[in-house]
Design a protein around this motif. Structure first.
Motif, PDB file in Angstrom:
ATOM      1  N   VAL A 154       0.851  -1.193   0.000  1.00 40.76           N
ATOM      2  CA  VAL A 154       0.000   0.000   0.000  1.00 40.76           C
ATOM      3  C   VAL A 154       0.882   1.238   0.000  1.00 40.76           C
ATOM      4  N   ALA A 155       0.483   2.231  -0.779  1.00 40.69           N
ATOM      5  CA  ALA A 155       1.082   3.560  -0.693  1.00 40.69           C
ATOM      6  C   ALA A 155      -0.079   4.552  -0.666  1.00 40.69           C
ATOM      7  N   SER A 156      -0.279   5.214   0.475  1.00 34.95           N
ATOM      8  CA  SER A 156      -1.441   6.090   0.635  1.00 34.95           C
ATOM      9  C   SER A 156      -1.217   7.083   1.764  1.00 34.95           C
ATOM     10  N   LYS A 157      -1.884   8.235   1.647  1.00 33.16           N
ATOM     11  CA  LYS A 157      -1.902   9.203   2.742  1.00 33.16           C
ATOM     12  C   LYS A 157      -2.916   8.806   3.809  1.00 33.16           C
ATOM     13  N   ASN A 158      -3.746   7.856   3.466  1.00 30.22           N
ATOM     14  CA  ASN A 158      -4.822   7.415   4.349  1.00 30.22           C
ATOM     15  C   ASN A 158      -4.367   6.178   5.120  1.00 30.22           C
ATOM     16  N   HIS A 159      -4.751   6.085   6.382  1.00 32.33           N
ATOM     17  CA  HIS A 159      -4.359   4.959   7.216  1.00 32.33           C
ATOM     18  C   HIS A 159      -5.586   4.454   7.977  1.00 32.33           C
ATOM     19  N   PRO A 160      -6.411   3.655   7.314  1.00 31.97           N
ATOM     20  CA  PRO A 160      -7.653   3.199   7.943  1.00 31.97           C
ATOM     21  C   PRO A 160      -7.413   2.089   8.965  1.00 31.97           C
ATOM     22  N   ASP A 161      -8.466   1.766   9.700  1.00 34.91           N
ATOM     23  CA  ASP A 161      -8.429   0.678  10.669  1.00 34.91           C
ATOM     24  C   ASP A 161      -8.749  -0.619   9.914  1.00 34.91           C
ATOM     25  N   TYR A 162      -7.713  -1.345   9.533  1.00 38.17           N
ATOM     26  CA  TYR A 162      -7.896  -2.529   8.701  1.00 38.17           C
ATOM     27  C   TYR A 162      -8.684  -3.617   9.424  1.00 38.17           C
ATOM     28  N   VAL A 163      -8.486  -3.745  10.724  1.00 38.17           N
ATOM     29  CA  VAL A 163      -9.211  -4.759  11.486  1.00 38.17           C
ATOM     30  C   VAL A 163     -10.706  -4.486  11.437  1.00 38.17           C
ATOM     31  N   GLU A 164     -11.079  -3.230  11.594  1.00 40.23           N
ATOM     32  CA  GLU A 164     -12.494  -2.863  11.550  1.00 40.23           C
ATOM     33  C   GLU A 164     -13.069  -3.069  10.151  1.00 40.23           C
ATOM     34  N   ILE A 165     -12.289  -2.769   9.115  1.00 41.29           N
ATOM     35  CA  ILE A 165     -12.750  -2.992   7.733  1.00 41.29           C
ATOM     36  C   ILE A 165     -13.069  -4.469   7.521  1.00 41.29           C
ATOM     37  N   VAL A 166     -12.200  -5.348   8.008  1.00 42.55           N
ATOM     38  CA  VAL A 166     -12.411  -6.790   7.856  1.00 42.55           C
ATOM     39  C   VAL A 166     -13.707  -7.216   8.517  1.00 42.55           C
TER      40      VAL A 166
END
Length: 400
Positions: free
Chosen positions: A60-72
């Protein structure tokens, strides 16, 4: 004596609750989350689900850093694994039991320098080949077998979501079309639906007879074309083993990109071999398929052929396709394949930037399309996708 010749072709479909689809949907939920908040994100996030474990890996290359655990976990809930069904923790996956491991790295700058070019052009995010396809067999200009298998899958899955005290969401359907002859097959003339297979998990308290009666009623009410589906003549297999209770990733591992035939044309045409799910729009495995499908659909819709395959190929870091090839399988009308290939190559840029802007691939949203929804429903053949719009039909019709 009546001649009962047959020529059979089969395609299968899996619902969003199938473990492989769970992996695809989680992967593309990550793509959505990154692009919605940073359209310049670059991502390839493969997912492996097994038992109560979900592993997210990739770059991943992004300015955004989401909560991956919550996305799952939210993706699993939306799919139907929300812990509210009548199935026990031993029979299907519960979201609160899931252990998520995130192994995401930075995308290599070696790729970035070829993709994001100083001219503003976007170079292909990888080399590879992609195939788009269209057929006059259905109004969606898709092959009949996969289209009708999708109709059945959607019907049973929608019922399962609304009646989770009876059915689970890990569903597979399969449709066999009888063309009557190879000539009919080649000329896109299906004669009848020969066989239907549906497997859907049911709660332990439901007798198999009740399950089969319920699913048979869903098949009959799914909207299959009456000229092809005769409920009294079609061979139908429903939960053929007699018991299907244990299901979900708890009982079958899932992996991103393992349902490429389901995602595309049901085995009716070639595929490039690269997955669409998990990848941003610069990866031509995704954008190239969409462009190829758009071109093939226009060729068939314009009456230039009964069916059409479009192959695109790319080199990593190079914007323009290396090659464009149109194959109408001998069904072309006024323009042959050589001229169609030349026309497509000279008329449409087909760079990743052109494809991205054409279909707004860098702007997924609830109002347009979400990649997670595309992963669940199939990469092509849904009329609301931007790459399914016949918005350049007059350009192709002018070739007649």
């Amino acid at each position: 004596m009546q001649n009962k010749t047959q020529y059979l072709f089969t395609s299968e479909v899996v619902s969003a609750g199938h473990p492989d689809k769970c992996a695809d949907i989680i992967s593309d939920s990550i793509v959505d989350a990154l692009l919605i908040n940073d359209k310049n994100s670059r991502v390839a996030s493969e997912v492996f689900v097994a038992g109560k474990h979900v592993i997210v890996g990739g770059e991943v290359a992004s300015k955004n850093h989401p909560d991956y655990v919550e996305i799952v976990k939210q993706a699993l809930v939306k799919i139907g694994y929300d812990g509210k069904s009548a199935f026990t923790r031993e029979q299907c996956l519960y979201p609160e039991d899931v252990d998520v491991q995130v192994l995401l790295n930075q995308q290599s700058p070696d790729i970035n320098q070829g993709v994001d070019q100083t001219s503003g052009e976007i170079g292909a995010g990888d080399q590879g080949i992609m195939f788009g396809f269209a057929s006059s067999e259905t109004k969606e200009l898709m092959p009949a077998a996969i289209m009708y298998a999708r109709i059945l899958s959607d019907k049973v899955y929608d019922y399962a979501l609304k009646n989770n005290q009876k059915l689970g969401v890990d569903i597979k359907t399969q449709v066999t079309i009888d063309y009557g002859s190879k000539e009919n097959f080649e000329n896109c003339k299906p004669q009848k639906i020969h066989t239907i297979v549906v497997s859907a998990p049911s709660t332990e308290s439901m007798p198999i007879e009740e399950v089969r009666t319920l699913i048979k009623s869903l098949i009959d009410d799914a909207g299959l074309p009456t000229e092809l589906y005769n409920p009294n003549d079609t061979i139908i297999h429903i939960n053929p083993t007699g018991r299907y209770v244990n299901h979900s990733p708890l009982h079958d591992s899932g992996l991103t990109g393992r349902k490429l035939i389901v995602d595309s044309f049901g085995g009716y045409s070639p595929i490039g071999g690269g997955a669409q799910s998990s990848k941003d729009y610069t990866k031509v495995d995704r954008s190239g398929l969409y462009a190829g499908r758009w071109i093939a659909k226009h060729i068939v819709a314009a009456g230039l052929a009964k069916k059409c395959s479009v192959q695109l190929s790319y080199a990593i870091g190079v914007a323009k396709p290396v090659s464009v090839s149109v194959d109408t399988f001998g069904t072309h009308t006024s323009i042959d394949d050589d001229k169609l290939s030349e026309f497509v190559l000279n008329t449409f840029s087909l760079t990743p930037k052109w494809i991205t802007e054409k279909f707004s691939l860098d702007k997924p949203s609830a109002d347009t399309f979400l990649y997670a929804d595309v992963a669940a429903r199939g990469q092509v053949g849904q009329s609301d996708y931007p790459w399914e719009k016949l918005d350049a039909l007059e350009v192709f019709e002018a070739l007649k």
